[in-house]
Design a protein around this motif. Structure first.
Motif: not given
Length: 101
Positions: A27-29, A31-43
């Motif tokens: 769950a925490s991993t 969440a981290d991945i989603k945050a980085k995807m949002k930060q860098f605009g990755i789809t």
């Protein structure tokens, strides 16, 4: 020393603990991945996951068939790996030209 039943109970308890730890870390991993995807605009498509993790299906050839096999199989004669029936025909000493449409 513990007997078999006690060791199995301990093993099951440890497996349950391990599964809970895995779920928590997962769950925490995520969440981290989603945050980085949002930060860098990755789809998801950027990650190659647009097809749900499956490879896209190969499209069928649109080339016109030039050869018909002994069982009615069709082949355009293009580059790439020859169909099994073509390899069998060639291995038997026949010419592929005998099967030209």
């Amino acid at each position: 020393m513990a007997n078999y039943a006690e060791l199995m109970a301990q093993a099951q308890a440890l497996m349950a603990q391990a599964e809970e730890a895995r779920k928590s870390e997962l769950a925490s991993t995520i969440a981290d991945i989603k945050a980085k995807m949002k930060q860098f605009g990755i789809t998801v498509a950027d990650l190659g996951g647009a097809s749900g993790g499956k490879k896209p299906a190969k499209s069928k050839s649109t080339a016109v068939a030039k050869f018909r096999g002994p069982q009615g199989e069709l082949w355009a004669g293009g580059p790439g790996r020859k169909p099994e029936w073509v390899r069998a025909v060639l291995a038997s000493g026949k010419s592929i030209e005998d099967f030209r449409i």
